[in-house]
Scaffold this active site. Structure first.
Site, PDB file in Angstrom:
ATOM      1  N   HIS A 212       0.822  -1.223   0.000  1.00  0.00           N
ATOM      2  CA  HIS A 212       0.000   0.000   0.000  1.00  0.00           C
ATOM      3  C   HIS A 212       0.857   1.275   0.000  1.00  0.00           C
ATOM      4  CE1 HIS A 212       0.661  -0.079   4.364  1.00  0.00           C
ATOM      5  NE2 HIS A 212       0.225   1.158   4.414  1.00  0.00           N
ATOM      6  N   LYS A 216       0.620   5.505  -2.070  1.00  0.00           N
ATOM      7  CA  LYS A 216       0.533   6.792  -1.360  1.00  0.00           C
ATOM      8  C   LYS A 216       0.914   7.897  -2.340  1.00  0.00           C
ATOM      9  CE  LYS A 216       1.694   4.948   3.212  1.00  0.00           C
ATOM     10  NZ  LYS A 216       0.577   5.232   4.091  1.00  0.00           N
ATOM     11  N   HIS A 274       7.787  -2.083   2.450  1.00  0.00           N
ATOM     12  CA  HIS A 274       7.646  -0.638   2.281  1.00  0.00           C
ATOM     13  C   HIS A 274       8.996   0.085   2.180  1.00  0.00           C
ATOM     14  CE1 HIS A 274       3.746  -1.935   3.330  1.00  0.00           C
ATOM     15  NE2 HIS A 274       3.847  -1.821   4.632  1.00  0.00           N
ATOM     16  N   LYS A 379       4.752   9.911  14.531  1.00  0.00           N
ATOM     17  CA  LYS A 379       4.512   9.201  13.270  1.00  0.00           C
ATOM     18  C   LYS A 379       5.155  10.036  12.171  1.00  0.00           C
ATOM     19  CE  LYS A 379       1.685   6.882  10.149  1.00  0.00           C
ATOM     20  NZ  LYS A 379       1.826   5.482   9.881  1.00  0.00           N
TER      21      LYS A 379
END
Ligand code: BG6
Length: 517
Positions: A212, A216, A274, A379
């Site tokens: 995923h 982005k 990732h 984050k």
């Protein structure tokens, strides 16, 4: 299709929905085929939190073809009504606020309960699909989405094959695609074995291995930024770049995934997928075209250049950590070993900082430091390019301090920005310098048009592999990581060298000084 990715075209069209529903997306030339999407794992979290909200949002945005069916499959026996109710709740909790078209959307939802190891059930599923196909004129196009825990993937793939469901129709009219979530194996051998199983029924171009991160917006922007501007590429190499750091820091812990995470750890969970994709997009040579095969070829070359990791001397190149109790956002949180389902003596790393090199002309000697961790202070996913210092300071007699080097940051999330740090004169009578930052805000106040899962689904519908892993890349990354994982898991080293860090901190102090520029 022109050089421009069809996905980009479609994304652009979707943000400007037409008032009247039209064929495909906005009647713009990219017309999607009718299809049946079969979701295995339809009663699970991924379907409720990501897939169904994404599908409904696409539908609201006129991003679906006129004819489509979504068939939920899971082991739980359930009526169609109960499934519709569950999906309505899922979209209400995790999807768009506008539920005005839910009833129309829900008319396309069906449910089929089955046990994944029951071949006869797959044969019944095949008849059910044929029936849906005929009733709704789906032209035999199917996507099988495996939203199930990894151990179930092989058996489902075998039974799709055994029941003939993996085959594309002989007249060449209907297509069949398989969407698989990570993890793709747990080391090189198991990844190869999984691939052998998938290839028994499917051809490589029918398989879409999902990551995923590739969907982005800001990850997609890396290629645009690098190759739609003339000024960066000439300095994007060892002559001008000192080091590159790629970070994916998270504040969340392992949530309710102890069973998976205890087996995976940070290297399998974040590095093998990732972070490797971020590395490839940062380091690849310019592809000839913005098309799946060309881009994937260049990524594969990056992975082929990975310098074998110095397993015998890893403290210099790898710091592993595990979070202890701490405070995040004012809340006290458990340490990893106290998380439900985790072994109280677990040595599973939840943090890693790794320095690696690429053995090629462009990057020889430039360290890439990849860092990721759970329960960190903030984050933040970003790629920082640290340029070399100026070769000579003409200001040395007036400015004593060393002059900081330029730094380019590609902020992936949550801050979607590109920043360039450079030096400028401090306003005033003296000859002083100051570091200043030029900022480009990617969204400029606008919301995200499509989320990652929506883009992934659209790409798969179009048969575009740009947002997916190809098996050769996957194996090259596993070939790099497997010796490291073996070293971690087979020696006592980890018991002594796993560094504990308090939740809410930047990670083990050992990683800061040792591996970061
Ligand atoms: C998933 C990992 O692939 O990515 C999770 O399994 C992680 O452990 C997640 O939290 C991070 O994704 P994002 O989009 O929140 O950065």
């Amino acid at each position: 299709m022109t050089e421009e990715s069809s996905l980009r075209k479609m994304a652009a069209q979707v943000v400007a929905p037409t008032t009247a529903p039209s064929p495909g997306i906005g009647g713009s030339g990219v017309v999607l085929d009718p299809f049946i999407l079969v979701i295995f794992g339809a009663s699970g979290d991924l379907t409720a939190k990501k897939l169904m909200p994404a599908l409904y949002h696409l539908y609201l945005q006129e991003g679906m073809p006129k004819d489509f069916i979504i068939l939920g499959c899971a082991r739980t026996p359930m009526s169609r009504e109960s499934f519709l109710f569950q999906m309505h709740e899922a979209v209400r909790n995790h999807g768009p606020a506008d539920l005005s078209r839910w009833t129309d959307f829900a008319a396309r939802l069906y449910y089929f309960g089955l046990h994944y190891d029951d071949l006869q059930a797959f044969q019944d599923l095949s008849s059910f699909l044929q029936d849906l196909d005929q009733r709704h004129r789906m032209q035999g196009n199917r996507i099988f989405y495996l939203a199930v825990p990894a151990p179930l993937v092989p058996v489902i793939a075998e039974n799709l094959n055994g029941s003939g469901l993996s085959q594309e129709s002989e007249d060449g009219k209907g297509w069949t695609r398989l969407l698989v979530e990570k993890p793709f194996g747990r080391d090189l051998e198991t990844a190869r074995e999984l691939n052998r199983i998938l290839l028994r029924g499917f051809r490589e171009n029918q398989i879409f291995r999902l990551d995923h991160y590739l969907a982005k917006e800001t990850v997609q922007n890396i290629l645009m930024f690098r190759f739609a501007n003339a000024i960066f590429e000439p300095i994007w190499n060892r002559q001008y770049i000192e080091a590159i750091t790629i970070t994916a820091a998270e504040t969340i812990g392992i949530e309710k995934r102890a069973g998976y995470y205890e087996q995976a750890g940070i290297l399998r969970d974040m590095f093998q997928n990732h972070l490797m994709q971020l590395l490839a997009l940062t380091a690849l040579d310019p592809p000839a075209l913005f098309k799946d095969t060309q881009v994937q070829d260049e990524k594969t070359k990056v992975f082929r250049s990975l310098k074998p990791f110095p397993v015998d001397d890893w403290p210099e190149s790898l710091v592993l950590g595990q979070y202890g109790p701490g405070t995040i956002g004012g809340q006290t949180v458990n340490g990893y070993r106290d998380e439900p389902g985790v072994d109280p003596h677990s040595l599973t790393p939840t943090f890693a900082a790794m320095r690696l090199f690429l053995d090629n002309w462009r990057w020889q000697g430039v360290p890439f430091t990849l860092t990721s961790g759970k329960r960190l202070a903030e984050k933040k996913t970003e790629i920082v390019v640290h340029f070399k210092s100026i070769p000579h300071s003409m200001f040395r007699e007036v400015i004593r301090e060393t002059i900081p080097a330029n730094r380019l940051t590609l902020g992936i999330q949550p801050e979607e920005i590109v920043t360039l740090e450079f030096q400028a004169k401090k306003p005033g009578p003296t000859a002083d310098l100051q570091s200043v930052t030029m900022v480009f805000d990617y969204r400029q106040g606008k919301g995200a048009p499509l989320d990652a899962y929506e883009k992934v689904l659209l790409a798969c519908l179009q048969g575009d592999h740009l947002l997916f892993w190809r098996q050769d890349s996957l194996e090259l990354c596993w070939a790099f990581l497997t010796p490291i994982l073996n070293a971690c898991e087979t020696c006592t080293f980890l018991a002594e060298k796993l560094y504990f860090y308090p939740a809410g901190s930047p990670g083990p102090a050992e990683a800061q000084g040792r591996l970061h520029p």
